[in-house]
Write a protein that holds these residues in place. Structure first.
Motif, PDB file in Angstrom:
ATOM      1  N   ILE A   1       0.838  -1.203   0.000  1.00 49.26           N
ATOM      2  CA  ILE A   1       0.000   0.000   0.000  1.00 49.26           C
ATOM      3  C   ILE A   1       0.871   1.249   0.000  1.00 49.26           C
ATOM      4  CG2 ILE A   1      -1.769   1.274   1.256  1.00 49.26           C
ATOM      5  CD1 ILE A   1      -2.681  -1.377  -0.119  1.00 49.26           C
ATOM      6  N   ALA A   2       1.941   1.242   0.781  1.00 51.52           N
ATOM      7  CA  ALA A   2       2.849   2.389   0.808  1.00 51.52           C
ATOM      8  C   ALA A   2       3.512   2.600  -0.548  1.00 51.52           C
ATOM      9  CB  ALA A   2       3.919   2.189   1.883  1.00 51.52           C
ATOM     10  N   ALA A   3       3.809   1.515  -1.274  1.00 54.10           N
ATOM     11  CA  ALA A   3       4.425   1.644  -2.594  1.00 54.10           C
ATOM     12  C   ALA A   3       3.515   2.370  -3.567  1.00 54.10           C
ATOM     13  CB  ALA A   3       4.788   0.259  -3.138  1.00 54.10           C
ATOM     14  N   VAL A   4       2.204   2.147  -3.445  1.00 53.01           N
ATOM     15  CA  VAL A   4       1.243   2.868  -4.291  1.00 53.01           C
ATOM     16  C   VAL A   4       1.160   4.332  -3.867  1.00 53.01           C
ATOM     17  CG1 VAL A   4      -1.154   2.996  -5.071  1.00 53.01           C
ATOM     18  CG2 VAL A   4      -0.083   0.764  -4.676  1.00 53.01           C
ATOM     19  N   LEU A   5       0.996   4.559  -2.570  1.00 56.38           N
ATOM     20  CA  LEU A   5       0.847   5.922  -2.070  1.00 56.38           C
ATOM     21  C   LEU A   5       2.103   6.758  -2.328  1.00 56.38           C
ATOM     22  CD1 LEU A   5      -0.861   5.148   1.355  1.00 56.38           C
ATOM     23  CD2 LEU A   5      -1.962   6.185  -0.640  1.00 56.38           C
ATOM     24  N   ASP A   6       3.270   6.128  -2.245  1.00 58.13           N
ATOM     25  CA  ASP A   6       4.533   6.855  -2.376  1.00 58.13           C
ATOM     26  C   ASP A   6       5.071   6.894  -3.791  1.00 58.13           C
ATOM     27  OD1 ASP A   6       4.441   7.249   0.358  1.00 58.13           O
ATOM     28  OD2 ASP A   6       5.764   5.569   0.830  1.00 58.13           O
ATOM     29  N   CYS A   7       4.452   6.176  -4.715  1.00 55.70           N
ATOM     30  CA  CYS A   7       4.902   6.203  -6.104  1.00 55.70           C
ATOM     31  C   CYS A   7       4.847   7.635  -6.632  1.00 55.70           C
ATOM     32  CB  CYS A   7       4.028   5.296  -6.966  1.00 55.70           C
ATOM     33  SG  CYS A   7       4.563   5.207  -8.699  1.00 55.70           S
ATOM     34  N   GLU A   8       5.917   8.094  -7.252  1.00 59.21           N
ATOM     35  CA  GLU A   8       5.987   9.475  -7.726  1.00 59.21           C
ATOM     36  C   GLU A   8       5.230   9.698  -9.031  1.00 59.21           C
ATOM     37  OE1 GLU A   8       9.995  11.045  -7.653  1.00 59.21           O
ATOM     38  OE2 GLU A   8      10.497   9.707  -5.998  1.00 59.21           O
ATOM     39  N   LYS A   9       4.649   8.651  -9.568  1.00 61.39           N
ATOM     40  CA  LYS A   9       3.838   8.761 -10.767  1.00 61.39           C
ATOM     41  C   LYS A   9       2.376   8.499 -10.398  1.00 61.39           C
ATOM     42  CE  LYS A   9       7.864   9.184 -12.436  1.00 61.39           C
ATOM     43  NZ  LYS A   9       8.630   8.181 -13.162  1.00 61.39           N
ATOM     44  N   PRO A  10       1.430   9.140 -11.062  1.00 66.68           N
ATOM     45  CA  PRO A  10       0.025   8.857 -10.774  1.00 66.68           C
ATOM     46  C   PRO A  10      -0.323   7.410 -11.107  1.00 66.68           C
ATOM     47  CG  PRO A  10       0.235  10.280 -12.702  1.00 66.68           C
ATOM     48  CD  PRO A  10       1.598  10.163 -12.104  1.00 66.68           C
ATOM     49  N   VAL A  11      -1.082   6.774 -10.215  1.00 65.88           N
ATOM     50  CA  VAL A  11      -1.453   5.369 -10.377  1.00 65.88           C
ATOM     51  C   VAL A  11      -2.970   5.283 -10.535  1.00 65.88           C
ATOM     52  CG1 VAL A  11      -1.345   3.052  -9.397  1.00 65.88           C
ATOM     53  CG2 VAL A  11       0.487   4.693  -8.903  1.00 65.88           C
ATOM     54  N   ILE A  12      -3.408   4.669 -11.620  1.00 63.86           N
ATOM     55  CA  ILE A  12      -4.831   4.459 -11.889  1.00 63.86           C
ATOM     56  C   ILE A  12      -5.162   3.002 -11.626  1.00 63.86           C
ATOM     57  CG2 ILE A  12      -6.650   4.479 -13.649  1.00 63.86           C
ATOM     58  CD1 ILE A  12      -5.044   6.591 -15.138  1.00 63.86           C
ATOM     59  N   ALA A  13      -6.256   2.748 -10.909  1.00 64.70           N
ATOM     60  CA  ALA A  13      -6.795   1.398 -10.765  1.00 64.70           C
ATOM     61  C   ALA A  13      -7.982   1.252 -11.703  1.00 64.70           C
ATOM     62  CB  ALA A  13      -7.227   1.134  -9.332  1.00 64.70           C
ATOM     63  N   ALA A  14      -7.945   0.222 -12.540  1.00 59.66           N
ATOM     64  CA  ALA A  14      -9.097  -0.139 -13.368  1.00 59.66           C
ATOM     65  C   ALA A  14      -9.675  -1.408 -12.761  1.00 59.66           C
ATOM     66  CB  ALA A  14      -8.680  -0.360 -14.818  1.00 59.66           C
TER      67      ALA A  14
ATOM     68  N   CYS B   1      -4.847   3.840  -4.815  1.00 55.06           N
ATOM     69  CA  CYS B   1      -4.502   4.439  -6.103  1.00 55.06           C
ATOM     70  C   CYS B   1      -5.033   5.866  -6.186  1.00 55.06           C
ATOM     71  CB  CYS B   1      -5.048   3.590  -7.248  1.00 55.06           C
ATOM     72  SG  CYS B   1      -4.228   1.970  -7.399  1.00 55.06           S
ATOM     73  N   ASP B   2      -4.447   6.651  -7.064  1.00 54.18           N
ATOM     74  CA  ASP B   2      -4.802   8.068  -7.164  1.00 54.18           C
ATOM     75  C   ASP B   2      -6.142   8.281  -7.845  1.00 54.18           C
ATOM     76  OD1 ASP B   2      -2.225   9.064  -6.104  1.00 54.18           O
ATOM     77  OD2 ASP B   2      -1.431   8.104  -7.905  1.00 54.18           O
ATOM     78  N   LEU B   3      -6.461   7.437  -8.796  1.00 54.55           N
ATOM     79  CA  LEU B   3      -7.740   7.501  -9.506  1.00 54.55           C
ATOM     80  C   LEU B   3      -8.268   6.076  -9.634  1.00 54.55           C
ATOM     81  CD1 LEU B   3      -6.631   9.932 -12.355  1.00 54.55           C
ATOM     82  CD2 LEU B   3      -8.081  10.526 -10.405  1.00 54.55           C
ATOM     83  N   VAL B   4      -9.581   5.912  -9.459  1.00 47.66           N
ATOM     84  CA  VAL B   4     -10.179   4.571  -9.495  1.00 47.66           C
ATOM     85  C   VAL B   4     -11.327   4.561 -10.491  1.00 47.66           C
ATOM     86  CG1 VAL B   4     -11.237   2.721  -8.154  1.00 47.66           C
ATOM     87  CG2 VAL B   4      -9.580   4.253  -7.063  1.00 47.66           C
TER      88      VAL B   4
END
Length: 262
Positions: free
Chosen positions: A92-105, A121-124
């Motif tokens: 979970i921290a890897a998603v929150l701390d990723c410096e790129k926006p992360v989209i969950a489909a 994720c940043d957008l779901v």
């Protein structure tokens, strides 16, 4: 085989969970592979967005408890807490701390750790058939994988308690109404829309998006002076980037900006 397909295309890192026979339940090896891929995407300047999805009927059914590798039964005091810190919480921290926006489909069921993976994720985006389940109470377990941190920040405290106390399945339209999902889409539109959003993000000002993500994710844990100070310093840092210069020049020249992610 770790159960995840990975490719980078047009500056987007595509991560596809591929264990459809288990609704993409996460083994320790698969979980750790996702952590590594998210870290790589964060550090790689050629990657400017991440898209996470699953194959088959499930997005992710949570931890694969049948594998036995991450058994919730304690062996010696400290084992369970250590397993969570180095396992689910690290993902979970890897998603929150990723410096790129992360989209969950979210293409199907997202339960337990799988639900929290999506919510981090940043957008779901969710298919109409998607369901979100706080399954822990059904197993006699306390919510983990950051759920008690993420959920009340998205739904409010009372709704979070309802979802975690009862463990009822939440439909995609209900999840959208509660603010867990940005859009609910027909089955045939999910992949296209997710790729369109990822492509838009991958042509944006990547460093500005990273700093914006940091500001937003930390805002609910900050008081006003700390939030204002963070805002001032991130703007200071961002104005040293090439994309900020390009954006300001494009505005002055009345043209569209061409961001390079630098």
């Amino acid at each position: 085989m770790t159960g995840v397909e990975h490719e980078v295309r047009d500056h987007v890192s595509y991560l596809t969970l591929n264990r459809p026979e288990t609704l993409n339940a996460l083994t320790p090896a698969l979980r750790d592979r996702l952590v590594d891929l998210l870290a790589e995407a964060s550090a790689d300047p050629s990657v400017r967005a991440v898209l996470l999805t699953g194959t088959g009927r499930g997005f992710c059914a949570g931890a694969d408890l049948r594998s036995g590798a991450d058994s919730p039964s304690p062996r010696i005091p400290g084992d369970v807490a250590r397993t969570l810190r180095t396992g689910a919480q690290r993902l979970i921290a890897a998603v929150l701390d990723c410096e790129k926006p992360v989209i969950a489909a979210v293409n199907g069921t997202a339960a337990g750790l799988g639900a929290h993976l999506a919510l981090a994720c940043d957008l779901v985006l969710a298919a109409e058939s998607a369901r979100f389940i706080e399954v822990f109470v059904r197993r006699g377990l306390v919510p983990d994988a950051g759920g008690a941190y993420l959920l009340p920040r998205l739904t409010g405290l009372q709704r979070a308690k309802e979802l975690m106390f009862f463990g009822d399945a939440l439909s995609a339209p209900e999840a959208e109404r509660l603010g867990l999902v940005n859009r609910v889409l027909a089955e045939g539109e999910l992949t296209k829309t997710a790729r369109d959003w990822a492509t838009r993000l991958a042509t944006g000002p990547t460093r500005a998006l990273a700093l914006t993500k940091h500001l937003l994710n930390s805002s609910l844990d900050s008081d006003r002076p700390a939030a204002f100070a963070a805002e001032a310093w991130t703007q200071e840092i961002n104005l040293t980037t090439q994309d900020a210069g390009e954006g300001l020049r494009a505005f002055a020249e009345r043209r569209g900006p061409e961001f390079l992610g630098r």
